[in-house]
Design a protein around this motif. Structure first.
Motif, PDB file in Angstrom:
ATOM      1  N   PHE A  91       1.508   5.481   0.181  1.00 50.68           N
ATOM      2  CA  PHE A  91       1.001   6.678   0.845  1.00 50.68           C
ATOM      3  C   PHE A  91       2.003   7.799   0.624  1.00 50.68           C
ATOM      4  CE2 PHE A  91       3.473   4.226   3.829  1.00 50.68           C
ATOM      5  CZ  PHE A  91       4.304   5.159   4.424  1.00 50.68           C
ATOM      6  N   SER A  92       1.621   9.003   1.001  1.00 47.07           N
ATOM      7  CA  SER A  92       2.455  10.186   0.825  1.00 47.07           C
ATOM      8  C   SER A  92       2.280  11.092   2.028  1.00 47.07           C
ATOM      9  CB  SER A  92       2.076  10.921  -0.471  1.00 47.07           C
ATOM     10  OG  SER A  92       0.738  11.406  -0.378  1.00 47.07           O
ATOM     11  N   GLU A 111       0.846  -1.178   0.000  1.00 45.41           N
ATOM     12  CA  GLU A 111       0.000   0.000   0.000  1.00 45.41           C
ATOM     13  C   GLU A 111       0.885   1.232   0.000  1.00 45.41           C
ATOM     14  OE1 GLU A 111      -3.415   0.081   2.569  1.00 45.41           O
ATOM     15  OE2 GLU A 111      -3.137  -2.030   3.078  1.00 45.41           O
ATOM     16  N   LYS A 150      -1.181  12.474   1.952  1.00 46.20           N
ATOM     17  CA  LYS A 150      -2.265  11.508   1.828  1.00 46.20           C
ATOM     18  C   LYS A 150      -1.886  10.231   2.586  1.00 46.20           C
ATOM     19  CE  LYS A 150      -5.277   9.276  -1.564  1.00 46.20           C
ATOM     20  NZ  LYS A 150      -5.524   9.014  -3.005  1.00 46.20           N
ATOM     21  N   PRO A 151      -2.099  10.201   3.916  1.00 46.48           N
ATOM     22  CA  PRO A 151      -1.823   8.973   4.660  1.00 46.48           C
ATOM     23  C   PRO A 151      -2.865   7.899   4.362  1.00 46.48           C
ATOM     24  CG  PRO A 151      -2.780  10.627   6.084  1.00 46.48           C
ATOM     25  CD  PRO A 151      -2.546  11.297   4.770  1.00 46.48           C
ATOM     26  N   LEU A 152      -2.590   6.686   4.816  1.00 52.93           N
ATOM     27  CA  LEU A 152      -3.513   5.580   4.576  1.00 52.93           C
ATOM     28  C   LEU A 152      -4.801   5.805   5.351  1.00 52.93           C
ATOM     29  CD1 LEU A 152      -1.154   2.458   4.683  1.00 52.93           C
ATOM     30  CD2 LEU A 152      -2.014   3.689   2.687  1.00 52.93           C
ATOM     31  N   ILE A 184       1.441   8.793   9.252  1.00 52.29           N
ATOM     32  CA  ILE A 184       1.353   8.115   7.953  1.00 52.29           C
ATOM     33  C   ILE A 184       0.262   7.047   7.912  1.00 52.29           C
ATOM     34  CG2 ILE A 184       3.705   8.620   7.221  1.00 52.29           C
ATOM     35  CD1 ILE A 184       4.646   6.055   8.440  1.00 52.29           C
ATOM     36  N   PHE A 185       0.027   6.329   9.005  1.00 53.65           N
ATOM     37  CA  PHE A 185      -1.050   5.332   9.017  1.00 53.65           C
ATOM     38  C   PHE A 185      -1.295   4.881  10.451  1.00 53.65           C
ATOM     39  CE2 PHE A 185       2.934   3.171   7.880  1.00 53.65           C
ATOM     40  CZ  PHE A 185       3.064   2.281   8.941  1.00 53.65           C
TER      41      PHE A 185
END
Length: 352
Positions: A116-117, A114, A120-122, A214-215
């Motif tokens: 992510f950036s 998966e 735009k986290p998960l 981030i997630f």
């Protein structure tokens, strides 16, 4: 206002500076003071060549310029400050790109990755359970070089606030990876159903550090793991009762009397064996007459040593026995050597 602002124009008995005519035969007071400070070598720098420049910026330190002009040195200083502020504002904080996360189970090839950036986290939490490994890969971005001095994945329990960090392995190209087994998580965090994961990047230099969420991680409970009890910090503990060993007691009286009689019973046996071996008590008088003090002290020290041992057995302690035993032993050594010298002299004469 300072002395130059109080009198903006002073009469000028000197020629104009750098070929520029003064206003109505006068020089601005700031230029007049600058002319007075010039060295006799008449060297002029870039600011003296143009003593005043038009000033599109406001006054410095609250002081108005003369006729809307700023001295060229002040103008250059203001320009340098503007350039430095623009450079600092253009410095971007540490960030990352090409970030992926995956969870690999034991004996399997792993699940789908998966991406992510930073912006735009998960959206969905990452499931993470026993016998699994979480793999994180990304590329850090910043000014050259792009390898940060510190790169950590921080896991935080949102309920208790407890957190722990794991260092990423980074390269000079900025590539960073982390393999985190489930067994490496602290036991204090395993009781939480979910953890928040954030990436911390920082290094030396003017680039600001960054901390980006981030997630989230959804932990699966390990049924075989024991429940972790909450540690007691600065709490009341139960009272400690010290139990000391009881004092040593003497053996039964019957046993002590029996062994005492057994020791005393050996004395007749000892005297009988001495008589059978040719013991001669007739030399006692000769020995006492030749060296009465040595024989008396030697025999007395032997009896005294036996008395010290008897008192140690009955009631005395070791530190009470040692000084007396040392004194009695020294007397026995000195007197015994004198007594044995007297016995040797009689045997040399053939008296036995």
């Amino acid at each position: 206002m300072n002395e130059y602002q109080a009198e903006p124009y002073l009469p000028s008995p000197v020629p104009p500076i750098n070929g520029e005519e003064s206003i109505s035969g006068y020089l601005p007071s700031a230029a007049y003071a600058s002319r007075a400070r010039q060295k006799p070598s008449r060297e002029m720098n870039e600011y003296q060549a143009e003593p005043y420049l038009p000033s599109p910026v406001p006054s410095i330190n609250g002081e108005e310029s003369i006729s809307g002009y700023l001295p060229s040195a002040a103008y250059a200083s203001r320009a340098r400050q503007d350039r430095q502020g623009t450079a600092l504002a253009a410095e971007k904080p540490w960030s990352f790109k090409d970030a992926t996360v995956s969870v690999v189970g034991k004996g399997s090839k792993g699940t789908s990755k998966e991406s992510f950036s930073p912006s735009k986290p998960l959206a969905q939490p990452v499931a993470f359970g026993p016998a699994e490994t979480l793999k994180l890969a990304l590329t850090t971005t910043a000014t050259t070089p792009s390898r940060p001095h510190q790169a950590f994945l921080t896991l935080t329990d949102p309920t208790t606030g407890l957190s722990t960090s794991f260092a990423l392995q980074t390269r000079t190209t900025g590539a960073a990876v982390l393999e985190l087994p489930y067994a490496s998580l602290p036991s204090a965090l395993l009781s939480s159903p979910s953890l928040s994961a954030s990436l911390v990047l920082g290094s030396f230099g003017s680039a600001p550090a960054s901390e980006t969420t981030i997630f989230n991680i959804a932990l699966s409970a390990d049924e075989g793991a024991a429940q972790v009890a909450k540690p007691v910090r600065y709490g009341k503990l139960p009272e400690i009762h010290h139990i000391f060993a009881p004092d040593q007691s003497s053996p039964p009286r019957v046993i002590s009397v029996f062994f005492a009689l057994a020791v005393l019973g050996t004395l007749p046996v000892l005297l009988g064996a001495w008589a059978l071996l040719g013991g001669n008590a007739g030399h006692v008088g000769a020995a006492l007459s030749a060296a009465p003090l040595s024989h008396a002290l030697f025999f007395g020290s032997l009896v005294a040593m036996e008395g010290v041992f008897a008192m140690y057995y009955v009631s005395w302690r070791l530190f009470e026995v040692l000084p007396l035993a040392g004194v009695v032993g020294a007397v026995a050594f000195v007197s015994g050597s004198k007594a044995l010298s007297e016995v040797q002299a009689r045997r040399v004469r053939g008296e036995r």
